[in-house]
Scaffold this motif. Structure first.
Motif, PDB file in Angstrom:
ATOM      1  N   PRO A 185       5.642   4.541  42.180  1.00  0.00           N
ATOM      2  CA  PRO A 185       6.454   3.684  41.237  1.00  0.00           C
ATOM      3  C   PRO A 185       7.224   2.500  41.977  1.00  0.00           C
ATOM      4  CG  PRO A 185       6.851   6.138  40.568  1.00  0.00           C
ATOM      5  CD  PRO A 185       6.123   6.004  41.999  1.00  0.00           C
ATOM      6  N   THR A 186       7.310   1.198  41.508  1.00  0.00           N
ATOM      7  CA  THR A 186       7.903   0.189  42.107  1.00  0.00           C
ATOM      8  C   THR A 186       9.174   0.408  42.471  1.00  0.00           C
ATOM      9  OG1 THR A 186       6.271  -1.371  41.091  1.00  0.00           O
ATOM     10  CG2 THR A 186       8.329  -2.321  41.899  1.00  0.00           C
ATOM     11  N   LYS A 187      10.055   1.064  41.744  1.00  0.00           N
ATOM     12  CA  LYS A 187      11.476   1.620  41.798  1.00  0.00           C
ATOM     13  C   LYS A 187      11.578   2.240  42.971  1.00  0.00           C
ATOM     14  CE  LYS A 187      13.295   0.779  37.108  1.00  0.00           C
ATOM     15  NZ  LYS A 187      13.900   1.343  36.091  1.00  0.00           N
ATOM     16  N   GLN A 188      10.699   3.283  42.996  1.00  0.00           N
ATOM     17  CA  GLN A 188      10.920   4.479  44.443  1.00  0.00           C
ATOM     18  C   GLN A 188      10.403   3.569  45.669  1.00  0.00           C
ATOM     19  OE1 GLN A 188       8.142   7.431  44.272  1.00  0.00           O
ATOM     20  NE2 GLN A 188       8.624   8.229  46.258  1.00  0.00           N
ATOM     21  N   ALA A 189       9.314   2.501  45.640  1.00  0.00           N
ATOM     22  CA  ALA A 189       9.203   1.764  46.631  1.00  0.00           C
ATOM     23  C   ALA A 189      10.228   1.004  47.084  1.00  0.00           C
ATOM     24  CB  ALA A 189       7.909   1.040  46.440  1.00  0.00           C
ATOM     25  N   ARG A 190      11.098   0.563  46.260  1.00  0.00           N
ATOM     26  CA  ARG A 190      12.138  -0.585  46.544  1.00  0.00           C
ATOM     27  C   ARG A 190      13.227   0.103  47.270  1.00  0.00           C
ATOM     28  NH1 ARG A 190      12.522  -5.844  45.377  1.00  0.00           N
ATOM     29  NH2 ARG A 190      10.518  -6.764  44.266  1.00  0.00           N
ATOM     30  N   ARG A 191      13.423   1.483  46.736  1.00  0.00           N
ATOM     31  CA  ARG A 191      14.541   2.052  47.451  1.00  0.00           C
ATOM     32  C   ARG A 191      14.497   2.369  48.621  1.00  0.00           C
ATOM     33  NH1 ARG A 191      14.740   5.189  42.182  1.00  0.00           N
ATOM     34  NH2 ARG A 191      13.323   6.592  43.128  1.00  0.00           N
ATOM     35  N   LEU A 192      13.195   2.338  49.386  1.00  0.00           N
ATOM     36  CA  LEU A 192      13.143   2.414  50.954  1.00  0.00           C
ATOM     37  C   LEU A 192      13.239   1.276  51.470  1.00  0.00           C
ATOM     38  CD1 LEU A 192       9.398   4.112  50.864  1.00  0.00           C
ATOM     39  CD2 LEU A 192      11.404   5.196  51.027  1.00  0.00           C
ATOM     40  N   ILE A 232       8.154  -5.576  58.400  1.00  0.00           N
ATOM     41  CA  ILE A 232       9.355  -5.356  57.909  1.00  0.00           C
ATOM     42  C   ILE A 232       9.254  -4.311  56.614  1.00  0.00           C
ATOM     43  CG2 ILE A 232      11.411  -6.287  56.138  1.00  0.00           C
ATOM     44  CD1 ILE A 232      10.974  -8.905  58.031  1.00  0.00           C
ATOM     45  N   VAL A 233       8.286  -4.595  55.696  1.00  0.00           N
ATOM     46  CA  VAL A 233       8.136  -3.821  54.517  1.00  0.00           C
ATOM     47  C   VAL A 233       7.237  -2.730  54.673  1.00  0.00           C
ATOM     48  CG1 VAL A 233       7.565  -3.690  52.089  1.00  0.00           C
ATOM     49  CG2 VAL A 233       8.900  -5.598  53.131  1.00  0.00           C
ATOM     50  N   GLU A 234       5.853  -2.884  55.267  1.00  0.00           N
ATOM     51  CA  GLU A 234       4.979  -2.175  55.468  1.00  0.00           C
ATOM     52  C   GLU A 234       4.911  -0.719  56.159  1.00  0.00           C
ATOM     53  OE1 GLU A 234       0.783  -2.529  57.814  1.00  0.00           O
ATOM     54  OE2 GLU A 234       0.563  -3.515  55.891  1.00  0.00           O
ATOM     55  N   PRO A 235       5.857  -0.853  57.467  1.00  0.00           N
ATOM     56  CA  PRO A 235       6.006   0.299  58.147  1.00  0.00           C
ATOM     57  C   PRO A 235       6.870   1.333  57.352  1.00  0.00           C
ATOM     58  CG  PRO A 235       6.336  -1.546  59.441  1.00  0.00           C
ATOM     59  CD  PRO A 235       6.385  -2.299  58.033  1.00  0.00           C
ATOM     60  N   LEU A 236       7.567   1.022  56.386  1.00  0.00           N
ATOM     61  CA  LEU A 236       8.204   1.706  55.365  1.00  0.00           C
ATOM     62  C   LEU A 236       7.461   2.246  54.221  1.00  0.00           C
ATOM     63  CD1 LEU A 236      11.570  -0.160  55.259  1.00  0.00           C
ATOM     64  CD2 LEU A 236      11.222   1.777  56.666  1.00  0.00           C
ATOM     65  N   ARG A 237       6.723   1.494  53.297  1.00  0.00           N
ATOM     66  CA  ARG A 237       6.114   1.728  52.304  1.00  0.00           C
ATOM     67  C   ARG A 237       4.661   2.517  52.602  1.00  0.00           C
ATOM     68  NH1 ARG A 237       6.708  -3.302  47.884  1.00  0.00           N
ATOM     69  NH2 ARG A 237       8.778  -2.514  47.245  1.00  0.00           N
ATOM     70  N   SER A 238       4.355   2.417  53.636  1.00  0.00           N
ATOM     71  CA  SER A 238       3.112   3.063  54.110  1.00  0.00           C
ATOM     72  C   SER A 238       3.038   4.533  54.180  1.00  0.00           C
ATOM     73  CB  SER A 238       2.504   2.409  55.347  1.00  0.00           C
ATOM     74  OG  SER A 238       3.124   2.732  56.395  1.00  0.00           O
ATOM     75  N   PHE A 244      -3.182   6.079  54.708  1.00  0.00           N
ATOM     76  CA  PHE A 244      -3.035   4.712  54.990  1.00  0.00           C
ATOM     77  C   PHE A 244      -3.750   4.094  56.518  1.00  0.00           C
ATOM     78  CE2 PHE A 244      -0.961   0.933  56.607  1.00  0.00           C
ATOM     79  CZ  PHE A 244      -0.995   0.044  55.447  1.00  0.00           C
ATOM     80  N   GLU A 245      -3.396   4.800  57.350  1.00  0.00           N
ATOM     81  CA  GLU A 245      -3.937   4.587  58.735  1.00  0.00           C
ATOM     82  C   GLU A 245      -5.372   4.550  58.678  1.00  0.00           C
ATOM     83  OE1 GLU A 245      -2.495   2.497  60.866  1.00  0.00           O
ATOM     84  OE2 GLU A 245      -0.436   2.629  60.143  1.00  0.00           O
ATOM     85  N   GLN A 246      -5.876   5.596  58.118  1.00  0.00           N
ATOM     86  CA  GLN A 246      -7.220   5.928  58.252  1.00  0.00           C
ATOM     87  C   GLN A 246      -8.120   4.930  57.567  1.00  0.00           C
ATOM     88  OE1 GLN A 246      -4.930   8.311  57.663  1.00  0.00           O
ATOM     89  NE2 GLN A 246      -5.891  10.301  57.741  1.00  0.00           N
ATOM     90  N   VAL A 247      -7.577   4.448  56.390  1.00  0.00           N
ATOM     91  CA  VAL A 247      -8.285   3.666  55.674  1.00  0.00           C
ATOM     92  C   VAL A 247      -8.138   2.149  56.325  1.00  0.00           C
ATOM     93  CG1 VAL A 247      -8.400   2.285  53.341  1.00  0.00           C
ATOM     94  CG2 VAL A 247      -7.855   4.874  53.545  1.00  0.00           C
ATOM     95  N   ILE A 261      -0.970  -3.403  52.040  1.00  0.00           N
ATOM     96  CA  ILE A 261      -0.556  -3.073  50.715  1.00  0.00           C
ATOM     97  C   ILE A 261      -0.503  -3.993  49.555  1.00  0.00           C
ATOM     98  CG2 ILE A 261       1.000  -1.483  49.510  1.00  0.00           C
ATOM     99  CD1 ILE A 261       2.194  -0.537  52.309  1.00  0.00           C
ATOM    100  N   SER A 262      -1.220  -3.661  48.464  1.00  0.00           N
ATOM    101  CA  SER A 262      -0.946  -4.519  47.318  1.00  0.00           C
ATOM    102  C   SER A 262       0.242  -4.162  46.537  1.00  0.00           C
ATOM    103  CB  SER A 262      -2.186  -4.230  46.598  1.00  0.00           C
ATOM    104  OG  SER A 262      -2.224  -4.988  45.206  1.00  0.00           O
ATOM    105  N   GLY A 263       1.187  -5.013  46.589  1.00  0.00           N
ATOM    106  CA  GLY A 263       2.249  -4.765  45.995  1.00  0.00           C
ATOM    107  C   GLY A 263       3.093  -3.587  46.645  1.00  0.00           C
ATOM    108  N   SER A 264       3.675  -2.869  45.754  1.00  0.00           N
ATOM    109  CA  SER A 264       4.262  -1.422  46.083  1.00  0.00           C
ATOM    110  C   SER A 264       3.338  -0.403  46.579  1.00  0.00           C
ATOM    111  CB  SER A 264       5.526  -1.012  45.368  1.00  0.00           C
ATOM    112  OG  SER A 264       4.844  -0.964  43.883  1.00  0.00           O
TER     113      SER A 264
END
Length: 318
Positions: A185-192, A232-238, A244-247, A261-264
């Motif tokens: 969920p976008t809201k969860q991803a933004r909280r990070l 800035i963002v990817e290290p947190l959201r990944s 994620f790293e394998q892909v 990452i596409s969006g969140s």
């Protein structure tokens, strides 16, 4: 010629952030997307009469539905009391990172503007789509909505005032998107996300944003690839995306220019030079997702320059 009283519109999915451009960059893809049918009525009310493809999760209340909010605010802005029935067919997963809520809002406001005889230009519809986004996730971010509405690759230069710029892209640039069936969920991803970032990270990010835009405009595929880094963002959201790293490793080994990452999330995307490479990348990503035990959807597309389209009458939902 009389104006139609019903219309069916397809609005495309989008990839937002594009690694280094959090909330300021995005682009449209050919598929998936949302289909909306709008029909004028004598009720004087905007009503969501049917939603399919959402497993019963989306609200039918107009004031809580992204398409309903966008259409209602458009009509209020023009001072029009017009009844509208909206049918929405979701053709992408919720919480996919592919701009699901934006596509619904864009499709709704694009359709009602057509039914009203196009009193507003396409770019003038964006504020209403953004209010639909606000209803969905609490923040009116424009990277998905502007890309879906305007088509192509967009840069949000400013939010106050809103200033959106369309960026040309190389003819042979292809996108591979894979969506594992995991919801973020976008809201969860933004909280990070952190309110402050170190200056050194900001400098790195600014350089990558500038490099990516320059690479797109100059057809420099090498520069595009070097610029697809997010510190800035990817290290947190990944951390929310299994495997994620394998892909990423598999996609880059298969020839992708860059990965992100596409969006969140959880959808992940790559840029490639040429469709053959994009297809190779798709196969490599699929293999990793299968090994992780997830079902998934994969899409290979150029940047969709068209945005929303009116569908022929025979494919209407009713």
């Amino acid at each position: 010629m009389d104006k139609p009283n019903a219309i069916t519109v397809f609005a495309p999915a989008t990839v937002a952030n594009v690694t280094c451009g959090f909330d300021v960059m995005g682009f449209a893809i050919d598929a998936p997307g949302d289909t909306l049918e709008l029909k004028l009525t004598d009720s004087k009310e905007v009503r969501i009469v049917e939603i399919t493809g959402d497993e019963g999760r989306l609200p039918l209340e107009t004031e809580r539905n992204t398409a309903g909010v966008a259409v209602q605010m458009y009509l209020e802005h023009l001072g029009i009391r017009q009844g509208v029935d909206i049918r929405l067919h979701k053709q992408m997963p919720l919480g996919s990172g592919l701009g699901s809520s934006a596509a619904s809002a864009v499709g709704g406001v694009y359709a009602i503007n057509k039914l009203m005889g196009e009193p507003l230009k396409v770019e003038e519809l964006l504020p209403f789509a953004l209010e639909g986004e606000r209803a969905a996730c609490g923040f009116a971010h424009a990277d998905n909505a502007a890309a879906s509405l305007m088509g192509g690759f967009i840069l949000v230069r400013s939010y106050a005032p809103l200033d959106v710029v369309r960026i040309p892209v190389p003819e042979n640039l292809y996108i591979t998107v894979i969506h594992p069936d995991v919801e973020v969920p976008t809201k969860q991803a933004r909280r990070l996300l952190k309110e402050q970032v170190p200056l050194r990270d900001a400098v790195t990010q600014w350089g990558n944003v500038g490099g990516l835009i320059a690479g797109l405009m100059s057809n420099d595929y090498g520069l595009i690839g070097r610029s697809m880094q997010d510190v800035i963002v990817e290290p947190l959201r990944s951390t929310l995306i299994p495997g994620f790293e394998q892909v990423r490793t598999a996609a880059m080994a298969a020839g992708a220019l860059g990965f992100g990452i596409s969006g969140s999330g959880p959808s992940q995307f790559t840029f490639s030079e040429g469709k053959a490479t994009a297809d190779q990348v798709a196969a490599a990503m699929e293999k990793e997702i299968q090994a992780l035990g997830f079902t998934y959807q994969v899409y290979v597309s150029k940047v969709n320059a068209q945005g929303p389209v009116i569908l022929p009458e025979e494919v209407r939902l009713t």
